[in-house]
Design a protein around this motif. Structure first.
Motif, PDB file in Angstrom:
ATOM      1  N   HIS A   1       0.827  -1.208   0.000  1.00  0.00           N
ATOM      2  CA  HIS A   1       0.000   0.000   0.000  1.00  0.00           C
ATOM      3  C   HIS A   1       0.861   1.258   0.000  1.00  0.00           C
ATOM      4  CE1 HIS A   1      -3.827  -2.104   0.584  1.00  0.00           C
ATOM      5  NE2 HIS A   1      -3.134  -2.945   1.338  1.00  0.00           N
ATOM      6  N   TYR A   2       2.172   1.063  -0.107  1.00  0.00           N
ATOM      7  CA  TYR A   2       3.105   2.190  -0.157  1.00  0.00           C
ATOM      8  C   TYR A   2       4.065   1.982  -1.319  1.00  0.00           C
ATOM      9  CZ  TYR A   2       1.357   3.205   4.513  1.00  0.00           C
ATOM     10  OH  TYR A   2       0.546   3.489   5.576  1.00  0.00           O
ATOM     11  N   TYR A   3       4.401   3.063  -1.981  1.00  0.00           N
ATOM     12  CA  TYR A   3       5.291   3.008  -3.139  1.00  0.00           C
ATOM     13  C   TYR A   3       6.519   3.856  -2.855  1.00  0.00           C
ATOM     14  CZ  TYR A   3       7.115   4.559  -7.668  1.00  0.00           C
ATOM     15  OH  TYR A   3       7.940   4.888  -8.714  1.00  0.00           O
ATOM     16  N   LYS A   4       7.690   3.305  -3.135  1.00  0.00           N
ATOM     17  CA  LYS A   4       8.930   4.028  -2.820  1.00  0.00           C
ATOM     18  C   LYS A   4       9.777   4.316  -4.059  1.00  0.00           C
ATOM     19  CE  LYS A   4      11.433   5.665   0.620  1.00  0.00           C
ATOM     20  NZ  LYS A   4      10.912   6.669   1.571  1.00  0.00           N
ATOM     21  N   ASP A   5      10.175   3.237  -4.779  1.00  0.00           N
ATOM     22  CA  ASP A   5      11.167   3.394  -5.837  1.00  0.00           C
ATOM     23  C   ASP A   5      10.789   2.547  -7.045  1.00  0.00           C
ATOM     24  OD1 ASP A   5      13.537   3.296  -7.437  1.00  0.00           O
ATOM     25  OD2 ASP A   5      14.738   3.775  -5.676  1.00  0.00           O
ATOM     26  N   PRO A   6      10.753   3.143  -8.252  1.00  0.00           N
ATOM     27  CA  PRO A   6      10.335   2.395  -9.445  1.00  0.00           C
ATOM     28  C   PRO A   6      11.317   1.310  -9.857  1.00  0.00           C
ATOM     29  CG  PRO A   6      11.164   4.561 -10.068  1.00  0.00           C
ATOM     30  CD  PRO A   6      11.058   4.557  -8.570  1.00  0.00           C
ATOM     31  N   HIS A   7      12.570   1.437  -9.476  1.00  0.00           N
ATOM     32  CA  HIS A   7      13.587   0.455  -9.873  1.00  0.00           C
ATOM     33  C   HIS A   7      13.191  -0.958  -9.440  1.00  0.00           C
ATOM     34  CE1 HIS A   7      17.620  -1.182 -10.613  1.00  0.00           C
ATOM     35  NE2 HIS A   7      17.497  -1.791  -9.447  1.00  0.00           N
ATOM     36  N   PHE A   8      12.523  -1.067  -8.294  1.00  0.00           N
ATOM     37  CA  PHE A   8      12.145  -2.371  -7.739  1.00  0.00           C
ATOM     38  C   PHE A   8      11.263  -3.152  -8.706  1.00  0.00           C
ATOM     39  CE2 PHE A   8       9.349  -5.075  -5.189  1.00  0.00           C
ATOM     40  CZ  PHE A   8      10.250  -5.739  -4.394  1.00  0.00           C
ATOM     41  N   TYR A   9      10.455  -2.452  -9.514  1.00  0.00           N
ATOM     42  CA  TYR A   9       9.458  -3.103 -10.360  1.00  0.00           C
ATOM     43  C   TYR A   9       9.898  -3.272 -11.813  1.00  0.00           C
ATOM     44  CZ  TYR A   9       6.643  -2.051  -6.285  1.00  0.00           C
ATOM     45  OH  TYR A   9       6.167  -1.972  -4.995  1.00  0.00           O
ATOM     46  N   ALA A  10      11.139  -2.936 -12.116  1.00  0.00           N
ATOM     47  CA  ALA A  10      11.633  -3.068 -13.483  1.00  0.00           C
ATOM     48  C   ALA A  10      11.501  -4.511 -13.970  1.00  0.00           C
ATOM     49  CB  ALA A  10      13.091  -2.630 -13.560  1.00  0.00           C
TER      50      ALA A  10
ATOM     51  N   SER B   1      -5.509   8.454  -8.163  1.00  0.00           N
ATOM     52  CA  SER B   1      -5.052   9.720  -7.599  1.00  0.00           C
ATOM     53  C   SER B   1      -3.602   9.986  -8.007  1.00  0.00           C
ATOM     54  CB  SER B   1      -5.177   9.687  -6.082  1.00  0.00           C
ATOM     55  OG  SER B   1      -4.316   8.693  -5.556  1.00  0.00           O
ATOM     56  N   ASN B   2      -3.038  11.062  -7.449  1.00  0.00           N
ATOM     57  CA  ASN B   2      -1.661  11.427  -7.781  1.00  0.00           C
ATOM     58  C   ASN B   2      -0.677  10.307  -7.486  1.00  0.00           C
ATOM     59  OD1 ASN B   2      -1.437  14.287  -8.750  1.00  0.00           O
ATOM     60  ND2 ASN B   2      -2.606  14.682  -6.896  1.00  0.00           N
ATOM     61  N   SER B   3      -0.821   9.655  -6.331  1.00  0.00           N
ATOM     62  CA  SER B   3       0.147   8.628  -5.967  1.00  0.00           C
ATOM     63  C   SER B   3       0.107   7.455  -6.936  1.00  0.00           C
ATOM     64  CB  SER B   3      -0.124   8.138  -4.534  1.00  0.00           C
ATOM     65  OG  SER B   3      -1.448   7.657  -4.406  1.00  0.00           O
ATOM     66  N   ALA B   4      -1.097   7.038  -7.332  1.00  0.00           N
ATOM     67  CA  ALA B   4      -1.223   5.911  -8.255  1.00  0.00           C
ATOM     68  C   ALA B   4      -0.697   6.274  -9.644  1.00  0.00           C
ATOM     69  CB  ALA B   4      -2.685   5.472  -8.344  1.00  0.00           C
ATOM     70  N   VAL B   5      -1.049   7.460 -10.120  1.00  0.00           N
ATOM     71  CA  VAL B   5      -0.629   7.878 -11.455  1.00  0.00           C
ATOM     72  C   VAL B   5       0.886   8.065 -11.513  1.00  0.00           C
ATOM     73  CG1 VAL B   5      -0.754   9.773 -13.124  1.00  0.00           C
ATOM     74  CG2 VAL B   5      -2.846   8.871 -12.080  1.00  0.00           C
ATOM     75  N   ASP B   6       1.456   8.704 -10.488  1.00  0.00           N
ATOM     76  CA  ASP B   6       2.914   8.869 -10.445  1.00  0.00           C
ATOM     77  C   ASP B   6       3.611   7.515 -10.477  1.00  0.00           C
ATOM     78  OD1 ASP B   6       2.844  11.626 -10.410  1.00  0.00           O
ATOM     79  OD2 ASP B   6       3.107  11.805  -8.244  1.00  0.00           O
ATOM     80  N   ALA B   7       3.118   6.569  -9.678  1.00  0.00           N
ATOM     81  CA  ALA B   7       3.736   5.252  -9.623  1.00  0.00           C
ATOM     82  C   ALA B   7       3.630   4.529 -10.962  1.00  0.00           C
ATOM     83  CB  ALA B   7       3.078   4.414  -8.520  1.00  0.00           C
ATOM     84  N   ALA B   8       2.467   4.608 -11.590  1.00  0.00           N
ATOM     85  CA  ALA B   8       2.272   3.944 -12.872  1.00  0.00           C
ATOM     86  C   ALA B   8       3.237   4.480 -13.923  1.00  0.00           C
ATOM     87  CB  ALA B   8       0.828   4.118 -13.335  1.00  0.00           C
TER      88      ALA B   8
ATOM     89  N   GLY C   1      10.652   0.290 -17.021  1.00  0.00           N
ATOM     90  CA  GLY C   1      10.587  -1.010 -17.672  1.00  0.00           C
ATOM     91  C   GLY C   1       9.573  -1.987 -17.128  1.00  0.00           C
ATOM     92  N   ALA C   2       8.688  -1.526 -16.241  1.00  0.00           N
ATOM     93  CA  ALA C   2       7.633  -2.410 -15.751  1.00  0.00           C
ATOM     94  C   ALA C   2       6.503  -2.498 -16.778  1.00  0.00           C
ATOM     95  CB  ALA C   2       7.080  -1.903 -14.423  1.00  0.00           C
ATOM     96  N   GLU C   3       5.803  -3.636 -16.784  1.00  0.00           N
ATOM     97  CA  GLU C   3       4.602  -3.787 -17.589  1.00  0.00           C
ATOM     98  C   GLU C   3       3.421  -3.395 -16.686  1.00  0.00           C
ATOM     99  OE1 GLU C   3       1.997  -7.468 -19.344  1.00  0.00           O
ATOM    100  OE2 GLU C   3       4.181  -7.568 -19.646  1.00  0.00           O
ATOM    101  N   VAL C   4       2.903  -2.200 -16.896  1.00  0.00           N
ATOM    102  CA  VAL C   4       1.977  -1.602 -15.936  1.00  0.00           C
ATOM    103  C   VAL C   4       0.526  -1.708 -16.394  1.00  0.00           C
ATOM    104  CG1 VAL C   4       1.316   0.522 -14.746  1.00  0.00           C
ATOM    105  CG2 VAL C   4       3.744   0.019 -15.138  1.00  0.00           C
TER     106      VAL C   4
ATOM    107  N   PRO D   1      -2.038 -12.031 -15.664  1.00  0.00           N
ATOM    108  CA  PRO D   1      -0.768 -12.432 -15.050  1.00  0.00           C
ATOM    109  C   PRO D   1      -0.210 -11.250 -14.252  1.00  0.00           C
ATOM    110  CG  PRO D   1      -0.849 -13.031 -17.369  1.00  0.00           C
ATOM    111  CD  PRO D   1      -2.022 -12.139 -17.129  1.00  0.00           C
ATOM    112  N   ASN D   2       0.382 -11.552 -13.091  1.00  0.00           N
ATOM    113  CA  ASN D   2       0.792 -10.452 -12.222  1.00  0.00           C
ATOM    114  C   ASN D   2       1.920 -10.881 -11.288  1.00  0.00           C
ATOM    115  OD1 ASN D   2       0.125  -9.276  -9.179  1.00  0.00           O
ATOM    116  ND2 ASN D   2       0.102  -7.721 -10.782  1.00  0.00           N
ATOM    117  N   ASP D   3       2.881  -9.963 -11.123  1.00  0.00           N
ATOM    118  CA  ASP D   3       3.983 -10.183 -10.181  1.00  0.00           C
ATOM    119  C   ASP D   3       3.820  -9.365  -8.898  1.00  0.00           C
ATOM    120  OD1 ASP D   3       5.573 -11.921 -11.892  1.00  0.00           O
ATOM    121  OD2 ASP D   3       5.934 -10.142 -13.123  1.00  0.00           O
TER     122      ASP D   3
END
Length: 329
Positions: A144-153, A163-170, A177-180, A238-240
């Motif tokens: 439920h918390y997002y920190k760094d996009p590198h983790f999801y590459a 909202s802003n948090s979801a859109v920024d993370a996406a 390089g994530a498949e979002v 499919p989801n990681d």
């Protein structure tokens, strides 16, 4: 015994401490984590919606590289305010209870119990996420918390929210390089999304770079897939990893245990006098975003920083003269 105990060392708690110091009110700030803990836990690349001058407290200039500062600049700004003003701020000390005994409050932490004539709760709302309440939400792949996009590459990532948090993370995770896949309960991306970001996410969805399901919800989270309820029927993806960025709420149990009345509607507004910010418990005040209850979009740093002046003016008017510094002629 202090005149004032401030619960929360975020921007508004710091502003209250500054105002107390100026008025000669003895005070102590208790923060459960590092300085401005909630800001520290924001995403590493987060950029504020507000310009730097709107985030200033006590008229101390906030100079940033861009008009709208980023997380690290805000951390530096508020940390320097604390250190340069030698504020009485105790870190990594979480308040577990507030109780009034006669005219004195007893404030308990795992380290000590403090006594104060007045208490300000300025704890924000970032601690308790709004849960999806679906099977599989407790899997390690869900956050439920997002920190760094590198983790999801290189990973199949579902982002829940509009909202802003979801859109920024996406957007950030897609660019790393994530498949979002963006999953939105409503019919569109939120209208409150930052105006310079909203066109970006809409364009990425339109071109197919980011897949979006609107008017859709997650029904179940499994180890290698998620089950969606969409207008077209059930969809299995499919989801990681799942980032459920569906917002947060104040700790209402903590407020009610302290004696504060909460409205019985869905907004759950805590009771306070807007002229003084004092709750239905005399001497117990609210400051900052916590005042909005479930309307977490109502208060921000820029429109709640004045709470410090309002509260301390009220406290100073009733504080015994012997506890305030004498002026020399």
């Amino acid at each position: 015994m202090t005149d004032l105990l401030i619960i929360g060392g975020g921007p508004i708690g710091i502003a209250c401490g500054l105002e107390a110091k100026k008025k000669g009110i003895s005070y102590r700030i208790l923060e459960k984590g590092p300085i401005v803990n909630s800001l520290f836990n924001y995403p590493v690349n987060m950029q504020f919606f507000s310009s730097s001058e709107r985030l200033e407290i006590d008229d101390i200039p906030f100079i940033s590289i861009e008009a709208k500062p980023k997380r690290n600049e805000a951390l530096e700004y508020y940390r320097r305010i604390v250190t340069s003003n030698a504020l009485n701020l105790q870190l990594f000390e979480k308040v577990t209870s507030v109780a009034k005994e006669g005219e004195v409050f007893s404030v308990t932490t795992p380290k000590a119990t403090y006594s104060a004539r007045n208490v300000i709760i300025a704890t924000g709302f970032y601690d308790l996420p709004n849960l999806l309440n679906v099977p599989g939400e407790d899997l390690p792949k869900v956050s439920h918390y997002y920190k760094d996009p590198h983790f999801y590459a290189g990973q199949k990532l579902a982002v829940v929210g509009a909202s802003n948090s979801a859109v920024d993370a996406a957007l950030e995770c897609w660019r790393k390089g994530a498949e979002v896949t963006l999953i939105v309960r409503g019919p569109e991306v939120g209208r409150r999304v930052k105006y310079w970001v909203r066109p970006d996410i809409l364009n990425r969805i339109e071109e197919g770079s980011i897949r979006a399901y609107f008017s859709s919800t997650i029904q179940e989270i499994r180890q290698e897939q998620i089950v969606l309820d969409t207008p077209e029927g059930t969809v299995m993806l499919p989801n990681d990893f799942v980032l459920a960025l569906t917002g947060y709420q104040p700790n209402f149990a903590f407020l009610t245990a302290a004696g504060i009345s909460i409205s019985e509607d869905e907004k759950k507004h805590p009771h306070y006098d807007p002229q003084t910010m004092e709750t239905n418990v005399p001497g117990l005040y609210l400051a900052g975003v916590i005042c909005g209850g479930m309307e977490t979009h109502k208060w921000f740093i820029e429109n709640s920083r004045e709470h410090a002046k309002i509260i301390l003016k009220h406290i100073a008017a009733k504080t015994p003269a012997e506890s305030q510094p004498r002026q020399t002629l």
